[in-house]
Design an enzyme around this catalytic site. Structure first.
Site, mmCIF file in Angstrom:
data_model
loop_
_atom_site.group_PDB
_atom_site.id
_atom_site.type_symbol
_atom_site.label_atom_id
_atom_site.label_comp_id
_atom_site.label_asym_id
_atom_site.label_seq_id
_atom_site.Cartn_x
_atom_site.Cartn_y
_atom_site.Cartn_z
ATOM 1 N N GLY A 268 0.827 -1.200 0.000
ATOM 2 C CA GLY A 268 0.000 0.000 0.000
ATOM 3 C C GLY A 268 0.859 1.246 0.000
ATOM 4 N N GLU A 293 -0.518 -1.931 -6.930
ATOM 5 C CA GLU A 293 -1.356 -0.900 -7.550
ATOM 6 C C GLU A 293 -0.537 0.309 -7.988
ATOM 7 O OE1 GLU A 293 -5.581 -1.305 -5.206
ATOM 8 O OE2 GLU A 293 -4.511 0.577 -5.078
ATOM 9 N N GLY A 388 -8.026 -1.052 -3.405
ATOM 10 C CA GLY A 388 -7.776 -2.427 -3.829
ATOM 11 C C GLY A 388 -7.450 -3.357 -2.684
#
Lengths: 509, 509
Positions: A268, A293, A388
């Site tokens: 993250g 991501e 996500g």
């Protein structure tokens, strides 16, 4: 209108070159009631010229106008802030204070969806017609297909489904040709197909987006680079969390016989993530791969080291001002080590599971059983959204939720991030394999009832100051494999004790 | 020992034929501390002879013995009941009153995991070594590979990972050759691969299970057929729920342009599921496909109708006594229309998503925002477990949670199955697209804040008698996009009012 030579260089298609208009004209295609789907993910690749101009246009001509705004993920406040008053419906993720205020006040409808699902739902037609797509591109090719910029998000889906298209050609940044791997999800009643992707570096689509050129109603120029994101350096707590994460990974390497091959990492954003990425670099692991991501500052040093690093796949790059410069300095080198994909693919359950991704994300709080609140303060007010995190936690080989054991609030209290229960659950105990704080880590990988797991989470992860209170909750929770105190009076007493403890926390004030 | 000719007919491999022993001898391979992985799913294909014999053996020789028992899903009480006192750890699903009592009392550790994840975790080694696998088979082939029976579950993983293997050859049922499609999940650091399955009827594995014959320590005969499961006929409430589900599907067919092709259906068990399967048969949909966990009584009539039905994929068949007879009567015909797969594959997120499966399951209760409690009474005491509901809800094209709006308790109260909040969340609002009760249905498919969605769920799904109370909760819940009342005194008042209402419900005794 007169087209600058810089812009001409970026538009190789004559039909689309003829559609270049001032942004003030382009924004008129969006009207009250429009559903607008745009490029942009973690403040990268958003239509930085169009949206502020649209906000200005509405404020001058139709202050009552309200639209539905769909993006990949968060936009910068420079872009979303001015638009917020005109957004009636928003999804699937935002980090805008202006939008957040309106959402909490019930003035903006916000839908929080797993990012992989959102992109697919958009294609399925679940969000209705897309009236206008506004997509930032770095180049328009001879046949009219486009090269995106620093993010992919939902750009390809927006171009595929919109009735009208506005292209925002960003001439301030480089031509991103070669960075993207574009493919659209199948839509019923078409037959779905297996994604032929078995390595992080496999490419299964095209480097450009193709779409119906006749839908383009305007092409505008943007000279604004991506707004930088703040880089949060790791503090001592973050460093200790990172140490525990690396310990856990080394232990797994031994126990599950990985050999030298660390499964791909999803990480993250934030200072804990930066600390982990930093310490991973100094760990014994080699040829590290990221399936994630967002490719961020902390990952840049990897690109320079072919021993340490193999490849990264993401849906966006997102940098501080300094990170962006460093990225541009090694732009060509990065192209061979990094690919940007649509978010339905970067977050695809199929791929996350197949590649054995190790997922790591920071929540607001966890509970003693391993349930995770990622989105709502006090269970009631959304912060940014799920993003996500659910795509990765659920489908990961190993799912790691990491958080400091306490958090200092603005009012001076220090709260525990390990709670008896969390009042909004985004990830259930079923999806979490490891809980990490600066105190240590607790596993949820074996055959063990939640009540016994709770002892572990309290004793290994909670701050020692709060442990007696958490054990007290468990003692009064009654029978069951995952007991919850149900007597309101008893609960009220617990919360009163807890509240007093948050005020008396030693390091406070 | 003397081997019956019936048994000889089923064992074509000489090496394994020589290993036939009385079950009393075979059970001695399981000792205190063993981890045992067995066949069995929804009471089908379980080792019906071995487990009761093992329980008897322990009770006579070592009443203190405790083992870890891992299965596909639920076992019949005839099998699990006697074993329960000797189980220290259990996963991933059970419906045994004897086990449940021990779990609630903290005497048995139970881990509740998504079924697809459980089977993979087992292969990954997360549950440690498997000491003994006990698997029911219908035939042993010449080369020693085996044909399973009425379920697959984790049988192939158990045979692959166990140190010792006991085969239980069931001679009471037919030879199931041709019903199975067996394939093992990849394990890191092996490279994962795309599952080459794009239609419900595609087969991607073998009809038999291969494994290391040298690990077989015993072969035993079983003459006990699968214990029948009760068939719950649809009552009026179930029929009204089914009508709403069919309405919803017809509306989607129109809106999302499915044409004649209904996406494959996953359906849970129970009387509501039976009602839906029944009414689906009478609906305009043709060539229906099931991609589900369990093939049950209600689906049998489909097999007889090539117009109405195309194909079914499951991990088990599970029938009433009558249903079983009907199934045996059309055994050969079924073989061309039904395939049984390992549960990691029947519940694979990759396939559920690719095939656009429509998922339907019954919870214990839902909340006004669409969160679902599937497992825990009062949030504390597990009923059966999660099963595959999370695999299907999360990855489905459409996810439908259906429940009667109220439930009559044994103490005479009538509770609402639509609550302001549920105290155990197994599926979050992010994963549910449609909530159905006999009152109607509410959608969670568009861009809308949870608070506004709640109005819909209350007005369309809750029982009219409880609607004022639910609205009262929402009114006092305060600000936020998904507000939760936090004042304990106010909450206490609400629960007192609610409790009084459950006692005063008009139809109560």
């Amino acid at each position: 209108m007169t087209v600058t030579s810089t812009l001409k260089d970026r538009i190789e298609n004559a039909e689309l070159l003829a559609k270049v208009v001032p942004v003030e004209d382009a924004v008129k295609h969006v009207v009250h009631g429009s559903t607008v789907a745009i490029s942009g993910f973690t403040k990268s690749g958003e239509p930085k010229t169009f949206l502020p101009a649209l906000a200005w246009h509405f404020s001058q001509t139709s202050p009552e106008a309200r639209i539905t705004l769909l993006s990949g993920a968060s936009l910068s406040e420079d872009v979303e802030g001015p638009m917020a008053p005109f957004i009636a419906r928003r999804g699937p993720y935002m980090s805008s204070p202006a939008s957040r205020r309106r959402i909490h006040a019930g003035e903006m409808d916000f839908t929080d969806v797993h990012l992989s699902a959102f992109a697919r739902n958009l294609m399925y037609g679940f969000y209705g017609d897309i009236d206008v797509a506004v997509v930032e591109v770095s180049r328009i090719r001879k046949n009219g297909s486009v090269i995106l910029t620093s993010s992919v998000g939902i750009s390809a889906e927006a171009l595929a489904r919109a009735k009208k298209i506005v292209l925002e050609v960003n001439t301030s940044g480089p031509d991103y040709t070669g960075f993207h791997d574009i493919v659209l999800p199948a839509v019923h009643p078409h037959v779905g197909w297996p994604l032929p992707l078995v390595n992080v570096r496999d490419r299964i689509g095209t480097p450009y987006v193709e779409f119906d050129l006749s839908k383009v109603v305007a092409v505008v120029e943007s000279r604004t680079p991506d707004h930088p994101v703040p880089f949060k350096a790791a503090d001592d707590t973050a460093k200790r969390i990172a140490e525990h994460v690396i310990d856990f990974l080394l232990r797994c390497r031994e126990q599950y016989q990985w050999g030298k091959r660390l499964p791909p990492i999803q990480s993250g954003v934030g200072n804990v993530a930066n600390a982990i990425i930093g310490q991973l670099y100094d760990s014994p692991f080699q040829k590290i791969r990221f399936w994630t991501e967002v490719f961020q500052d902390g990952m840049l040093r990897y690109v320079e080291d072919d021993q340490k690093f193999e490849y990264a796949s993401a849906t966006a790059v997102s940098f501080s001002a300094e990170g962006r410069q460093r990225f541009l300095d090694m732009f060509e080198r990065s192209k061979d080590r990094l690919v940007l994909r649509p978010m339905w693919l970067s977050n695809s359950p199929e791929i996350i599971s197949r590649l054995f991704v190790i997922a790591m994300n920071t929540p607001i709080e966890v509970d003693i059983y391993g349930h995770v609140n990622s989105t709502h303060i006090d269970g009631s007010r959304i912060v940014n959204g799920l993003g996500g995190s659910g795509d990765f936690f659920r489908n990961a080989y190993l799912s790691i939720v990491h958080t400091p054991s306490t958090r200092r609030l603005r009012d001076g209290r220090t709260v525990s991030c390990v709670m008896p229960y969390v009042r909004h659950i985004d990830h259930t105990e079923h999806d979490i394999k490891c809980v990490v704080t600066e105190q240590g880590y607790a596993l949820n990988m074996d055959i063990r009832s939640p009540k016994r797991r709770a002892q572990d989470i309290i004793d290994r992860c909670a701050h020692p100051y709060f442990r007696p209170l958490l054990h007290a909750y468990l003692d009064m929770a009654g029978p069951g494999d995952e007991p919850r105190a149900s007597d309101m009076k008893v609960l009220q007493g617990w919360w009163a004790d807890y509240d007093a403890a948050t005020r008396a926390f030693p390091q406070n004030g």
